[in-house]
Write an enzyme that holds these catalytic residues in place. Structure first.
Site, PDB file in Angstrom:
ATOM      1  N   GLU A 235       0.716  -1.153  -0.028  1.00 22.21           N
ATOM      2  CA  GLU A 235       0.192  -0.487   0.320  1.00 22.21           C
ATOM      3  C   GLU A 235       1.134   1.037  -0.249  1.00 22.21           C
ATOM      4  OE1 GLU A 235      -3.865  -0.112   1.748  1.00 22.21           O
ATOM      5  OE2 GLU A 235      -4.080  -2.169   1.987  1.00 22.21           O
ATOM      6  N   GLY A 236       2.079   1.198  -0.758  1.00 29.98           N
ATOM      7  CA  GLY A 236       2.899   2.390  -0.628  1.00 29.98           C
ATOM      8  C   GLY A 236       4.317   1.820   0.069  1.00 29.98           C
TER       9      GLY A 236
END
Ligand SMILES: Cc1cc2nc3c(=O)[nH]c(=O)nc-3n(C[C@H](O)[C@H](O)[C@H](O)COP(=O)(O)OP(=O)(O)OC[C@H]3O[C@@H](n4cnc5c(N)ncnc54)[C@H](O)[C@@H]3O)c2cc1C
Length: 380
Positions: A363-364
């Site tokens: 998620e990044g």
């Protein structure tokens, strides 16, 4: 300012902790070893209402809030980070974009099934050539009458293969780069959709991570999520909230490692006394606990802001960054507290350490979180 959970939030914490300890913890090590996803655990979460915590009752949820949801992910991850991310991807990554951008019909069909837990959700953005630079995706969606025809593949998809509903991002206009991306809700039983390679991973091994493939997969226009060209911003906004779910996962992993370390430090004797009475070990425990509490406060703050309808993008990037780094630091220290035993599978801390690493990546990555935070600081 109120640092206390409401009665409802406390009740959800207690319910999830009891469930996690009774039903999830006993098989966590074995599922990790066997890389085995257990749908019956998901089904039990559905029965308890955990699969639809923040969604309104009219869409099959329990009508609670994002803070209750992150508390649930934290408690599950305290005993099994794989189960924590199953719920996080299902809720934040699949349910959220449908709740925010779906038509009433899409919500009644898809959000309701996710909230009630009759179906599992997943989110498909990453491709072999596009990870941090998600706009470089190559999967295409070409309009053909009442359908879009999807071609391409996505990798590293959490809940891949076990999910029934995928929120998928594909290029509808390649000349526009990120403005040419569109989002779709894809049923796993559509012809042309298939599940490819399953990853064998360092951690969260009982959470399946797979490739998914689209070969002339015809998705009805009615399953487009938002308008053509809105997909990239839907993907990024979805990750804003998703990140806080990962922060909660990281807090839970770190708390599990600390709890195990405190218990061990009291019981393990060397040089005639408990190792916890050696300042070298007790200071470690104090630092671990302090970092966890700071991570928890950041995470709860971001969730509270989201529940209150306040901006939370910077806060969730910060919570994910800090809690992810904390989970890694704390779990490495936990293995050290256990000494040689910590390096074996006799105790859970080696699993916590392996599980913690992913919270700095998905998620990044934490480098990308720093970019997000710095951009907001430096914006005019
Ligand atoms: C177990 C697992 C589950 C996942 N689940 C999902 C899922 O459900 N859905 C989904 O779509 N994706 C999922 N992902 C993908 C995940 O989000 C990506 O792996 C992640 O965003 C990083 O992309 P990448 O692996 O291509 O790394 P890259 O983007 O290639 O990055 C490699 C390194 O370069 C650094 N880097 C890249 N660009 C910059 C920059 N501009 N400045 C500084 N450093 C930079 C990164 O921080 C990293 O350290 C999952 C991945 C894993 C491993």
């Amino acid at each position: 300012m109120d640092f206390f959970l409401t009665e409802e939030q406390k009740m959800i914490r207690k319910m999830v902790r009891d469930f996690a300890e009774k039903e999830v913890a006993p098989t966590a090590a074995e599922r990790d070893e066997q890389e085995r996803f257990d749908r019956s655990i998901f089904d039990q979460m559905a029965e308890l209402g955990l699969t639809g915590i923040p969604w309104p009752e009219k869409y099959g949820g329990i009508g609670s809030d994002y803070l209750s949801y992150v508390v649930a992910v934290e408690e599950l991850s305290r005993v099994c980070a794989s189960t924590g991310v199953t719920l996080s991807a299902h809720t934040s990554l699949a349910g959220w974009p449908i709740y925010k951008f779906g038509t009433e019909e899409q919500k009644q069909t898809y959000l309701r099934a996710l909230a009630e837990g009759s179906k599992i959700g997943a989110y498909a953005l990453t491709e072999p050539g596009s990870g941090s630079d998600a706009a470089a995706m190559k999967t295409t969606a070409q309009k053909d009458g009442e359908h879009y025809v999807l071609n391409g593949s996505k990798i590293f998809i959490t809940n891949g293969g076990v999910a029934d509903i995928y929120v998928v991002f594909a290029v509808t206009d390649s000349t526009l780069r990120h403005k040419g991306v569109t989002a779709f809700i894809v049923d796993a039983d559509l012809p042309g959709f298939s599940v490819g390679k399953k990853e064998h991973k360092l951690g969260i091994r009982s959470s399946p991570t797979t490739e998914i493939i689209f070969e002339n997969c015809r998705v009805p226009v009615a399953n487009r999520l938002g308008q053509e060209g809105e997909g990239f911003s839907i993907a990024m906004m979805t990750l804003d909230g998703g990140r806080n779910g990962i922060a909660a996962q990281a807090v839970g992993i770190a708390q599990g490692a600390l709890d195990a370390s405190v218990a061990y430090a009291k019981q393990r004797k060397q040089f005639g006394k408990a190792i916890g009475s050696q300042q070298g070990i007790s200071f470690k425990l104090a630092d671990m606990a302090t970092k966890i509490e700071a991570s928890r406060l950041l995470t709860y703050q971001a969730a509270w802001k989201e529940s209150e309808g306040l901006p939370y993008g910077k806060e969730s990037a910060m919570s994910k960054l800090f809690a992810g780094d904390t989970a890694m630091d704390v779990t490495v220290e936990a293995v050290q507290v256990f000494g040689g035993y910590g390096y074996t599978k006799e105790y859970p801390v080696e699993r916590y350490m392996r599980d913690a690493k992913i919270t700095q990546i998905y998620e990044g990555t934490n480098e990308i979180q720093r970019i997000v935070i710095a951009k907001m600081l430096l914006a005019d």
